[in-house]
Design a protein around this motif. Sequence first.
Motif, short mmCIF file in Angstrom:
data_model
loop_
_atom_site.label_atom_id
_atom_site.label_comp_id
_atom_site.label_asym_id
_atom_site.label_seq_id
_atom_site.Cartn_x
_atom_site.Cartn_y
_atom_site.Cartn_z
N MET A 110 -13.77 -12.30 8.26
CA MET A 110 -12.48 -12.58 7.72
C MET A 110 -11.80 -11.14 7.89
O MET A 110 -12.50 -10.26 7.09
CB MET A 110 -12.67 -12.92 6.37
CG MET A 110 -11.17 -13.30 5.72
SD MET A 110 -11.19 -14.31 4.18
CE MET A 110 -12.18 -13.39 3.15
N LYS A 111 -10.88 -10.93 8.49
CA LYS A 111 -9.97 -10.03 8.62
C LYS A 111 -8.68 -9.88 8.00
O LYS A 111 -8.09 -10.75 8.34
CB LYS A 111 -10.18 -9.35 10.12
CG LYS A 111 -9.87 -7.76 10.33
CD LYS A 111 -9.84 -7.42 11.74
CE LYS A 111 -10.26 -5.73 11.86
NZ LYS A 111 -11.10 -5.22 11.17
N ILE A 112 -8.32 -9.02 7.39
CA ILE A 112 -7.02 -8.96 6.38
C ILE A 112 -6.07 -7.94 6.78
O ILE A 112 -6.61 -6.71 7.14
CB ILE A 112 -7.35 -8.87 5.06
CG1 ILE A 112 -8.39 -9.74 4.20
CG2 ILE A 112 -6.16 -8.77 3.96
CD1 ILE A 112 -8.10 -11.03 4.55
N GLY A 113 -4.96 -8.44 7.05
CA GLY A 113 -4.02 -7.35 7.34
C GLY A 113 -3.03 -7.25 6.18
O GLY A 113 -2.53 -8.04 5.48
N LEU A 114 -2.90 -5.99 5.70
CA LEU A 114 -2.20 -5.43 4.46
C LEU A 114 -0.80 -5.26 4.85
O LEU A 114 -0.83 -4.39 5.46
CB LEU A 114 -3.13 -4.21 3.83
CG LEU A 114 -2.41 -3.77 2.70
CD1 LEU A 114 -2.46 -4.65 1.39
CD2 LEU A 114 -2.98 -2.38 2.21
N PHE A 115 -0.02 -6.04 4.16
CA PHE A 115 1.45 -5.73 4.40
C PHE A 115 1.92 -5.05 2.94
O PHE A 115 1.89 -5.58 2.02
CB PHE A 115 2.01 -7.01 4.61
CG PHE A 115 3.71 -7.01 4.45
CD1 PHE A 115 4.34 -6.05 5.33
CD2 PHE A 115 4.52 -7.90 3.66
CE1 PHE A 115 5.85 -6.10 5.14
CE2 PHE A 115 5.81 -7.93 3.60
CZ PHE A 115 6.23 -6.80 4.39
N ILE A 116 2.43 -3.64 3.34
CA ILE A 116 3.36 -3.18 2.18
C ILE A 116 4.78 -3.21 2.10
O ILE A 116 5.32 -2.44 3.16
CB ILE A 116 2.61 -1.59 2.06
CG1 ILE A 116 1.08 -1.74 1.87
CG2 ILE A 116 3.27 -1.02 0.74
CD1 ILE A 116 0.55 -2.49 0.64
N PRO A 117 5.52 -3.91 1.13
CA PRO A 117 7.02 -4.11 1.48
C PRO A 117 7.61 -2.67 1.41
O PRO A 117 7.00 -1.74 0.72
CB PRO A 117 7.22 -5.03 0.27
CG PRO A 117 5.99 -6.01 0.06
CD PRO A 117 4.84 -5.02 0.44
N CYS A 118 8.89 -2.71 1.76
CA CYS A 118 9.65 -1.69 1.69
C CYS A 118 9.69 -0.90 0.31
O CYS A 118 9.55 0.37 0.32
CB CYS A 118 11.17 -2.03 2.13
SG CYS A 118 11.32 -3.02 3.58
N TYR A 119 10.19 -1.51 -0.81
CA TYR A 119 10.49 -1.00 -2.16
C TYR A 119 8.73 -0.65 -2.43
O TYR A 119 8.79 0.49 -3.23
CB TYR A 119 10.96 -1.71 -3.06
CG TYR A 119 10.40 -3.09 -3.30
CD1 TYR A 119 9.67 -3.25 -4.34
CD2 TYR A 119 10.67 -4.14 -2.39
CE1 TYR A 119 9.10 -4.49 -4.58
CE2 TYR A 119 10.06 -5.33 -2.84
CZ TYR A 119 9.23 -5.63 -3.79
OH TYR A 119 8.79 -6.76 -4.10
N VAL A 120 7.77 -1.02 -2.41
CA VAL A 120 6.64 -0.62 -2.64
C VAL A 120 6.30 0.65 -1.81
O VAL A 120 5.78 1.69 -2.36
CB VAL A 120 5.61 -1.62 -2.46
CG1 VAL A 120 3.87 -1.12 -2.62
CG2 VAL A 120 5.58 -2.98 -3.26
N ASP A 121 6.34 0.73 -0.72
CA ASP A 121 6.21 1.92 0.25
C ASP A 121 6.91 2.96 -0.16
O ASP A 121 6.51 4.15 -0.47
CB ASP A 121 6.39 1.39 1.61
CG ASP A 121 6.17 2.71 2.50
OD1 ASP A 121 5.10 3.20 2.26
OD2 ASP A 121 7.01 2.98 3.39
N ALA A 122 8.25 2.71 -0.51
CA ALA A 122 9.23 3.88 -0.94
C ALA A 122 9.20 4.38 -2.28
O ALA A 122 9.38 5.51 -2.64
CB ALA A 122 10.72 3.37 -0.25
N VAL A 123 9.11 3.24 -3.29
CA VAL A 123 9.42 3.61 -4.48
C VAL A 123 7.99 3.70 -5.49
O VAL A 123 7.75 4.41 -6.53
CB VAL A 123 10.37 2.77 -5.22
CG1 VAL A 123 10.55 3.19 -6.74
CG2 VAL A 123 11.73 2.79 -4.38
N TYR A 124 7.02 2.86 -5.10
CA TYR A 124 5.80 2.68 -5.81
C TYR A 124 4.67 2.48 -4.98
O TYR A 124 3.85 1.70 -4.64
CB TYR A 124 5.80 1.17 -6.52
CG TYR A 124 6.93 1.14 -7.56
CD1 TYR A 124 6.86 1.50 -8.78
CD2 TYR A 124 8.12 0.44 -7.25
CE1 TYR A 124 7.78 1.64 -9.74
CE2 TYR A 124 9.30 0.04 -7.97
CZ TYR A 124 9.21 1.08 -9.29
OH TYR A 124 10.29 0.82 -10.39
#
Length: 245
Positions: free
Chosen positions: A1-15
Amino acid sequence: MKIGLFIPCYVDAVYPQVGVATYKLLKSLGVDVEYPLNQTCCGQPMGNAGFEKMAVPLAEKFEDKFKKYDYVVAPSVSCTAFIRVNYPRLLKGKTKCETAEKAMDVVEFLHDVLKVKQLPGKFPHKVSLHNSCHGVRELGLSTPSELHEKPFNKIRELLEMKEGIEVVEPDRADECCGFGGMFSVEETAVSEQMGKNKLKRHTDTGAEYITGPDCSCLMHMAGIAEKQGVNMKFKHVVEILAEGI
């Protein structure tokens, strides 16, 4: 099982610490996880603002980046819900949509796929749980109160695995905090008052922290708390789950 981690914009930029905590937690649980480079916004802001055509190229890029993974995991209920609910319609007739059914919020993935039964580390604090709207009504992380069904809460179940934690919920536990994306911009006064009401219900629990599965809701309430001089701390649920790892 392989997982792709998606980090949304505001998480990436602010948190960014929320993205780091998600990665650390998944790796600690033995998950084969990758963070695809050059990932971008899922298109939710455009879709929410009524400019769905502008969201389509972003959906297509997301599909291309993440279609090879067994699951796409994100620390954001609103972005996950947008992908799951809207991508099949946005991409209809353009490309085969494979990511919608693979997209999962990290809480949902831990609870439903990995079926986590215990977590290491301590968090000896009283925490008030905020149940974000998308998580309740589109991802099924907890029972919507209007259904009058036997209550469950996947977020709470995971949090209570941390030693020393005391989890409480405010009165009217699944009522909106007032953020609502574009709603907070277009209906500022209403959004602010909803946020004030929600913050008070959380503080009335006597908790030290407010936690939840979406940074946007926490950001909205944290801003109001700062303006009002309310002494309250805020942590994304995954930061607490990863504590001590």
